[in-house]
Design an enzyme around this catalytic site. Structure first.
Site, PDB file in Angstrom:
ATOM      1  N   GLU A 143     -10.303  20.515 -13.666  1.00  0.00           N
ATOM      2  CA  GLU A 143      -9.950  19.407 -14.674  1.00  0.00           C
ATOM      3  C   GLU A 143      -9.311  18.090 -13.986  1.00  0.00           C
ATOM      4  OE1 GLU A 143      -8.952  22.017 -18.683  1.00  0.00           O
ATOM      5  OE2 GLU A 143      -7.379  21.540 -17.309  1.00  0.00           O
ATOM      6  N   GLU A 314     -14.518  26.382 -20.403  1.00  0.00           N
ATOM      7  CA  GLU A 314     -13.319  26.967 -21.319  1.00  0.00           C
ATOM      8  C   GLU A 314     -13.520  26.587 -22.510  1.00  0.00           C
ATOM      9  OE1 GLU A 314      -9.456  25.667 -19.648  1.00  0.00           O
ATOM     10  OE2 GLU A 314     -10.101  26.081 -17.534  1.00  0.00           O
TER      11      GLU A 314
END
Length: 652
Positions: A143, A314
């Site tokens: 991320e 995710e």
């Protein structure tokens, strides 16, 4: 076919649970498992001393259960011993505060020392698992940009920025000219004098800001490529990804995408709703579904970033822990989001996470299992997805759409550097366009200036602020109709107004000259008339001169009747950002003009889309909705009546 996976943290659970977890994952129908993105301190508890035994066992346990492992490089969480030895690797925020150890993403992309250690730990992981029979893919870091970590204002970042500027401009006089430093007597005599654009008395030169954003993006691209190159060498034949964050535009995702094999992103629609720029009434309506088109937009974006290949790494299966408020999604939404991803070209959906944690920062974050190991709602919905997946025929990649929507990262940075209105949002402008098409059942591809425009019928450029002659060449060569939104071509690459006024090179497509711009407050009463329909104005208005056909006009006390939309046979130009209700009318005219097919009679809260030989319908409403399809339609999943939060799939 759709494949499913999960994010797993064996280091957070007793080893005695691992085999049973792996068995349950496989029995559920999962085929992928991502691990190890935050394990640096566990694998290397002190410098040069490695403990691989536990991770070896975890990989072996998962692999022997039939699961394919996505191994992560652990560079998103440098260990304490490294921070203590080299505190200069830590990032510094825009206020000059060092961002300390104790969470994650605590490193500065410009730190050469951190690069050396990132290379070392990546090599160690690749040497250990690069040819492991159970490791089938890699994720680099985790991320980029989470918690506002792209921009660092450290001393090492300043030195690196100076070197970057020297390479870009070569001579300091060229920088002074580009930055307009004569304006407030801000001239520099050498690159070593230049500081980072924070903590100034007033705003910096917008070119100073834009160059800092460009530099910061390049630092991310370089850091990512460094790891990718190592993995390609030491782990041949295994695809590499990074898990992007939806709607984070602090760096150029296309540039990172060029170096990886597929793009993945992390889908959290509940948090996205909380932070969206919607009013409270709209948020209340979407409280437990999220914004219908937010995940779809990002699925399409990362399919483009991944050059046709995309995963969700995710997927939210329940409440999260990190938003200002953390509501539960409605029962059925995990299933709906999964099928929505597949319909939009995503090949693998991984859920975050296998089991809800009992401790630390994310203990309120739901998983597929409760902390006591019982199935949570998400687990039950994954079971349903697996059953339904078995009913579907083989399906190829998602087809090219008829409409392309342009997202240009440097233009996003330009809007941030010089917004001209505190509520101006390029993200909102792009999403409004995407929603307007989606509500008509029209599929849209997200593209960049680098993309091939062949075979599109309509290319929409919502607000590509940075003028781009090469992109205009592509538009001219394309057979597509073109829509240019307000602010397009309004700044040169140096953030100057074009010599012949906006829209710069885009005037090769349409005769328009922008003489004045306004950013308008929410209480403005200006309106637009389009084919006898009056609609409210957004927060931006331009005053244009054009000999093209006038298609809509401004209705207000100020310059009553001036053109709001003009066009010719190739290109239209909008001198405002239309509010959603009026934008629907504009899209209706555009699709008719460009001969774009729209699905008839689609309900407001229903979305219809296609992936090759399958069509999908999604009901985001709390009420049943009826599909307008021939009675002989053969449904593979669901039926003509869509229950609340339901999905229907049929073959075409």
């Amino acid at each position: 076919m759709l494949e499913l996976g999960v994010c797993y943290y064996p280091e957070q659970w007793p080893k005695e649970m691992w085999a049973d977890d792996a068995r349950k994952m496989a029995a559920l129908g999962l085929t992928w498992v991502r691990i190890a993105e935050f394990t640096w301190s566990l694998v290397e508890p002190s410098e040069g001393e490695f403990d691989w035994d536990w991770l070896d066992q975890a990989v072996d346990t998962l692999g022997k259960a039939g699961l394919q492992v996505v191994m992560c490089t652990p560079t998103a969480a440098p260990p304490k011993w490294l921070v203590d030895k080299h505190p200069e690797i830590l990032p510094v925020d825009e206020h000059g505060n060092v961002r300390k150890f104790g969470a994650r993403r605590h490193y500065c992309f410009s730190s050469d020392i951190y690069h050396e250690h990132a290379v070392r730990i990546t090599k160690a992981f690749a040497n250990r698992y690069g040819k492991n029979e159970f490791v089938h893919a890699w994720q680099v870091d985790n991320e980029y940009g989470d918690h506002n970590t792209i921009y660092s204002y450290s001393d090492v970042a300043q030195t690196a920025f100076q070197k970057w500027l020297s390479a870009r401009y070569e001579a300091i006089d060229c920088l002074n000219e580009a930055w307009g430093t004569r304006f407030w007597g801000m001239t520099y005599q050498s690159f070593s004098q230049i500081e980072l654009p924070n903590n100034l008395v007033e705003e910096p030169s917008p070119t100073h800001l834009l160059d800092f954003y460009r530099f910061s993006s390049d630092q991310v691209v370089s850091f990512n490529k460094m790891q990718v190159d190592l993995l390609r060498k030491l782990s041949p034949g295994r695809p590499i990804t990074h898990n992007f964050m939806g709607h984070n535009t602090d760096f150029d995702h296309y540039a990172v995408g060029k170096d990886i094999d597929f793009a993945s992103w992390d889908s959290y629609p509940m948090g996205a709703l909380v932070y969206a720029g919607l009013d409270d009434e709209e948020k209340a309506e979407r409280l437990r579904t999220g914004i219908p088109d937010q995940p779809a937009f990002n699925n399409d974006l990362y399919r483009q970033v991944g050059q046709g290949k995309a995963w969700i790494m995710e997927q939210q299966p329940g409440p999260v822990n990190w938003a200002k408020h953390n509501q539960s999604p409605q029962d059925g939404m995990t299933r709906l989001w999964t099928w929505l991803a597949y319909a939009h070209g995503v090949d693998v959906v991984c859920y975050f996470r296998w089991r809800q944690s009992k401790f630390a920062q994310e203990q309120f974050h739901a998983g597929l299992l409760l902390p006591n190991n019982e199935p949570d709602q998400g687990f039950l919905e994954v079971e349903q997805v697996v059953r339904e997946s078995a009913l579907l025929p083989e399906t190829g990649q998602r087809q090219q759409s008829e409409v392309a929507l342009v997202l240009d990262y440097p233009s996003r940075w330009a809007a941030h550097a010089l917004p001209q209105g505190e509520d101006y949002s390029s993200s909102r402008v792009a999403m409004d366009w995407y929603v307007a098409f989606s509500q008509r059942g029209i599929d849209v591809d997200i593209v960049g200036p680098h993309s091939d425009l062949e075979h599109y019928k309509l290319v929409v450029v919502p607000d590509m602020i940075i003028d781009n002659s090469a992109f205009v060449d592509k538009l001219e060569e394309s057979s597509a109709k073109v829509y240019l939104g307000a602010r397009t071509g309004s700044k040169t690459k140096d953030m100057h107004i074009p010599t012949k006024l906006p829209p710069g090179n885009f005037t090769r497509l349409i005769d328009v000259k922008v003489e004045r711009v306004e950013s308008l407050p929410p209480y403005n009463k200006d309106r637009v008339e389009l084919d006898g329909i009056l609609g409210d104005l957004g927060n931006w208005r331009e005053h244009i001169v054009s000999d093209e056909t006038v298609l809509a006009t401004f209705q207000s006390e100020f310059r009553q009747g001036s053109p709001a939309l003009v066009g010719n046979d190739k290109c239209w130009y909008g001198a405002t950002h239309f509010t959603p209700s009026l934008l629907q009318e504009v899209v209706g005219k555009l699709t008719s003009w460009a001969d774009v097919f729209a699905s008839p009679n689609v309900a407001t809260n229903v979305r219809v889309t296609r992936r090759e030989n399958l069509k999908f319908a999604f009901n985001f409403s709390h009420k049943p909705e009826q599909l307008d399809l021939p009675t002989e339609t053969q449904f593979l999943v669901g039926g003509m009546e869509l229950a609340p939060y339901d999905v229907a799939i049929w073959q075409i």
